[in-house]
Design an enzyme around this catalytic site. Structure first.
Site, PDB file in Angstrom:
ATOM      1  CG  ASP A   1      45.528  44.345  35.762  1.00  0.00           C
ATOM      2  OD1 ASP A   1      46.801  43.927  35.105  1.00  0.00           O
ATOM      3  OD2 ASP A   1      44.319  44.135  37.305  1.00  0.00           O
TER       4      ASP A   1
ATOM      5  CB  ALA B   1      35.967  28.824  41.069  1.00  0.00           C
TER       6      ALA B   1
ATOM      7  CG  LEU C   1      34.467  32.788  39.469  1.00  0.00           C
ATOM      8  CD1 LEU C   1      33.296  31.866  40.248  1.00  0.00           C
ATOM      9  CD2 LEU C   1      34.534  33.090  38.454  1.00  0.00           C
TER      10      LEU C   1
ATOM     11  CB  SER D   1      41.709  37.166  46.936  1.00  0.00           C
ATOM     12  OG  SER D   1      42.149  37.160  45.408  1.00  0.00           O
TER      13      SER D   1
ATOM     14  CD  GLU E   1      45.695  40.262  46.184  1.00  0.00           C
ATOM     15  OE1 GLU E   1      45.962  39.729  46.186  1.00  0.00           O
ATOM     16  OE2 GLU E   1      44.088  39.410  46.642  1.00  0.00           O
TER      17      GLU E   1
ATOM     18  CG  ASP F   1      41.703  40.535  39.672  1.00  0.00           C
ATOM     19  OD1 ASP F   1      41.010  39.999  39.151  1.00  0.00           O
ATOM     20  OD2 ASP F   1      42.345  39.640  40.902  1.00  0.00           O
TER      21      ASP F   1
ATOM     22  CE1 TYR G   1      48.572  38.114  37.348  1.00  0.00           C
ATOM     23  CE2 TYR G   1      50.778  39.236  38.819  1.00  0.00           C
ATOM     24  CZ  TYR G   1      48.839  39.382  38.038  1.00  0.00           C
ATOM     25  OH  TYR G   1      48.358  39.804  37.615  1.00  0.00           O
TER      26      TYR G   1
HETATM   27  C1  GLA Z   1      44.872  37.929  38.356  1.00  0.00           C
HETATM   28  C2  GLA Z   1      44.576  39.293  38.635  1.00  0.00           C
HETATM   29  C3  GLA Z   1      44.998  40.984  37.718  1.00  0.00           C
HETATM   30  C4  GLA Z   1      45.232  40.226  36.203  1.00  0.00           C
HETATM   31  C5  GLA Z   1      44.494  38.480  35.649  1.00  0.00           C
HETATM   32  C6  GLA Z   1      45.488  38.812  34.386  1.00  0.00           C
HETATM   33  O1  GLA Z   1      43.784  37.819  37.781  1.00  0.00           O
HETATM   34  O2  GLA Z   1      44.765  39.474  39.830  1.00  0.00           O
HETATM   35  O3  GLA Z   1      44.734  42.087  38.399  1.00  0.00           O
HETATM   36  O4  GLA Z   1      46.490  41.278  36.361  1.00  0.00           O
HETATM   37  O5  GLA Z   1      45.581  38.287  36.163  1.00  0.00           O
HETATM   38  O6  GLA Z   1      44.571  39.746  33.477  1.00  0.00           O
END
Ligand code: GLA
Length: 384
Positions: free
Chosen positions: A33, A121, A123, A126, A158, A170, A219
């Site tokens: 993304d 989890a 999912l 947030s 975020e 997300d 990340y």
């Molecule tokens: C998390 C981030 C998303 C995306 C995924 C990995 O869920 O919040 O924006 O980068 O990791 O694809």
């Protein structure tokens, strides 16, 4: 307890508005993304609900059924919080970015959160809190939002308030989700659409309940490695819009300049992009076996090239993909812990999932949390 009853129990008055937002699964397109790639995800049928009412003063009071800490702030003192109060950063972050976008607040608010979506989890609870809070705030202050603007505002919350350099997966899935559908996001253009879920398929989620202590910095490091890779490739091809549209030949030609680590990250991104495009074709062709192969290949790439998997996730993917009725499986989301998602047919049973959990517990000392979930509808304001 419904969010309305919970609100009443906390604030001794009924809420004025309430809103709902689902959790999400990342179907395929790992870490694409923020690289401008195409991603496929879905909303699931587990939700966060938020209720809100105005206050007479300039205070903001937040409570959550799932959190012991009540969060209080004033309208002129909305800043990111640390420690037990940090859950409040999702509603506060939404309020902050909506105010930057033009929302006018002359009085404060009380806000309550209820979850049937588990927190932590994998999912994306947030994003769900952000979107449900966003709809509630929009109704309270008369600030218009739509599916697209609220997803963009959620990501901004975020990025700028919570401090997580995520992409829009997300928030896009939580906003545009539809029962029976996958959400396709073109992350360069911020274009959202849906595709039918393959007929007769199910999601099984196995959550390791493991979260690496350094998950946020991992990340951010991956994000930085990708941005550096894009800049290096761009010096050879100034027309390159982002890393996801580079070709494998371009990545190979720049191998020395990239160095071994960025070379692996870039290869993951270009091959994962190709897998998403192939998955879209396979979905149209009704070839669920090919979809499943892409899911498992995506995990392998995360494991070896993007290096955001871990022993627990690899173990779960290895076990589940060997079982009958499973099309494919992969880590879903950021990685470094979190959850594995398996796409199965209707013959995959809870008994099979339990046996898998027992094998996992024998190795790691604790079973994974198991969810058999379906696709769900996207975020919305509720009728009170
Ligand atoms: C998390 C981030 C998303 C995306 C995924 C990995 O869920 O919040 O924006 O980068 O990791 O694809």
């Amino acid at each position: 307890m419904s969010v309305q009853s919970y609100f009443l129990s906390q604030f001794n008055t009924a809420p004025t508005f309430s809103a709902i937002a689902p959790g999400r699964l990342e179907f395929i397109g790992n870490h694409l993304d923020y690289n401008g790639g195409p991603v496929l995800g879905s909303a699931i049928d587990r939700y966060v609900t938020v209720a809100i009412s105005p206050r007479d003063d300039n205070r903001v009071v937040l409570v959550s059924e799932a959190q012991s800490e009540r969060v209080e702030a004033t309208l002129d003192g909305i800043v990111p919080l640390k420690g037990a109060a940090s859950w409040g950063n999702y509603p506060l972050g939404m309020f902050s970015v909506m105010r930057d976008a033009g929302l006018r607040a002359t009085h404060g608010f009380n806000l309550a959160v209820a979850n049937d979506l588990p927190i932590g989890a994998g999912l994306s609870s947030s994003a769900a809190i952000e979107l449900a809070s966003g709809y509630a705030l929009s109704a309270l202050y008369g600030f218009p939002v739509d599916r697209k603007s609220i997803a963009i505002l959620g990501r901004a919350a975020e990025n700028t308030f919570v401090g997580m350099p995520c992409g829009i997966l997300d928030q896009g899935c939580s906003s545009f989700g539809k029962a029976g559908a996958l959400v396709l996001i073109d992350c360069t253009k911020n274009e959202f659409s849906t595709r039918p879920m393959p007929v007769g398929t199910h999601f099984w989620v196995f959550n390791t309940q493991k979260k690496h202590a350094l998950i946020d910095s991992f990340y951010a490091t991956r994000n930085k490695e990708c941005m550096e890779s894009a800049a290096i490739l761009k010096s050879a091809n100034p027309a390159l819009a982002n890393l996801s549209v580079a070709t494998e030949a371009e990545v190979e030609a720049a191998a020395d300049a990239l160095g071994p680590v960025r070379h692996k990250r870039a290869l993951h991104v270009v091959r994962e992009t190709a897998r998403v495009l192939d998955t879209l074709e396979a979905l149209v062709a009704g070839d669920t076996a090919r979809v499943g192969k892409n899911l498992t290949a995506s995990h392998e790439s995360s494991r070896t090239l993007f290096e955001n998997s871990c022993e627990e996730l690899d173990f779960l993917v290895g076990l589940v993909t060997a079982l009958p009725g499973v099309f494919g499986a992969r880590l879903s989301g950021g990685g470094f812990g979190g959850a594995v998602m398996a796409l199965t047919d209707g013959t995959f049973t809870a008994a099979a999932a339990d046996r898998l959990a027992a094998a996992y517990a024998a190795k790691f000392g604790k079973p994974p949390a198991i969810f058999h979930t379906r696709t769900g509808d996207g975020a919305a304001l509720l009728k009170n």
